[in-house]
Design a protein around this motif. Structure first.
Motif, PDB file in Angstrom:
ATOM      1  N   LEU A   1      -1.049   0.396  -9.192  1.00  0.00           N
ATOM      2  CA  LEU A   1      -2.457   0.429  -8.790  1.00  0.00           C
ATOM      3  C   LEU A   1      -3.205   1.493  -9.584  1.00  0.00           C
ATOM      4  O   LEU A   1      -2.738   2.622  -9.720  1.00  0.00           O
TER       5      LEU A   1
ATOM      6  N   VAL B   1       1.965  -1.985  -5.204  1.00  0.00           N
ATOM      7  CA  VAL B   1       1.191  -3.070  -4.614  1.00  0.00           C
ATOM      8  C   VAL B   1       2.107  -4.286  -4.504  1.00  0.00           C
ATOM      9  O   VAL B   1       2.653  -4.759  -5.506  1.00  0.00           O
TER      10      VAL B   1
ATOM     11  N   VAL C   1      -4.611  -3.951 -10.881  1.00  0.00           N
ATOM     12  CA  VAL C   1      -3.188  -4.031 -10.570  1.00  0.00           C
ATOM     13  C   VAL C   1      -2.466  -4.444 -11.847  1.00  0.00           C
ATOM     14  O   VAL C   1      -2.815  -5.452 -12.479  1.00  0.00           O
TER      15      VAL C   1
END
Length: 276
Positions: free
Chosen positions: A40, A255, A118
């Motif tokens: 992230l 993530v 991401v």
């Protein structure tokens, strides 16, 4: 001995819900192993296009999986119910390049001008390596891969630049060879290693001194250090750019997306179980 988790550890939505509620705080390299995980990076909108350009110039380290709209903590293309303010398990908040906080959620820090990125993570191919018979000792020992800052320079864009960060896995020679052939099929997760063997050849002086101070750093006599490009390259670049605000995931808390790893391989045949 700790009790087993009371949620489905292979379901990405269940993992995110457990993170959001505080029921799960562990490293994510042992959960949702059939699904893509990512680094992230959150930056102010005025720096977002330069950061995207930096990713494009350095795709092995920074393979882009998703980008949010300004002010939105959601990226529906990677997970419909994902809230990047609460679902990552741990965050690092930097101001002017300095770490100022490591909160469990960032709802109070979130601003309308923030853009989230991401980026692919090598956690995503570790399950594949294991299915192909590669032993990952750091997972066996309940640890994660260590990271190191190299002497290899990335290609700059705007304020972003600096050295390449790599992740290291201690592998036996036969496993190292197999890891190369498997990981090169996954450019979305950094692809093949950037270096094998002597760390000093890429500017790493001491394996005991990892970036972030965590991960497996000691080699057995029959192991080689194998280095992959790492998404932490982005964190270091943002810190060196001294952005007024930058937010990243906390080390080894990635993530967790709904994207199936099986659907991202360049060659689906590499997803088959290893046969003798």
């Amino acid at each position: 001995m700790s009790a087993p988790p009371d949620f489905d550890t292979e379901s990405p939505s269940a993992v995110r819900a457990a993170i959001r509620s505080g029921a799960f705080r562990g490293f994510t390299n042992t959960v949702a192993r059939g699904h893509v995980q990512g680094n992230l990076m959150i930056v102010p909108a005025e720096h977002a296009d330069d950061f995207a350009a930096y990713c494009a110039l350095n795709p092995q380290a920074l393979p882009l999986l998703g980008r949010s709209e300004p002010g939105s903590p959601h990226i529906p293309g990677i997970a419909a119910d994902l809230d990047l303010r609460t679902d990552v398990g741990g965050y690092m908040v930097f101001r002017d390049g300095e770490l100022v906080d490591t909160p469990r959620e960032i709802a109070t820090v979130w601003r309308d001008d923030l853009v989230a990125f991401v980026l692919g993570c090598s956690f995503s191919f570790e399950a594949v390596l294991q299915r192909q018979g590669v032993r990952l000792r750091h997972i066996d020992e309940g640890s994660v891969s260590a990271m190191y800052v190299t002497g290899i320079e990335t290609k700059p864009a705007g304020r972003f630049g600096g050295p390449l960060v790599v992740s290291m896995r201690a592998l036996r020679a036969a496993d190292a060879i197999r890891a190369i052939t498997v990981s090169q099929r996954y450019p979305q997760f950094h692809g093949e290693p950037v270096h094998i063997g002597w760390p000093s050849l890429i500017g790493i002086d001491d394996l005991a001194r990892s970036y972030g101070g965590h991960g497996l750093t000691e080699l057995h006599d029959d192991e080689l250090p194998v280095f992959w490009a790492c998404g932490a390259t982005a964190q270091l670049a943002a810190r060196q750019a001294r952005l007024p605000l930058c937010i990243t995931h906390y080390k080894a808390h990635m993530v967790v997306t709904d994207l199936p790893i099986d659907g991202t391989a360049a060659d689906p045949s590499f997803e088959k179980e290893k046969t003798s």
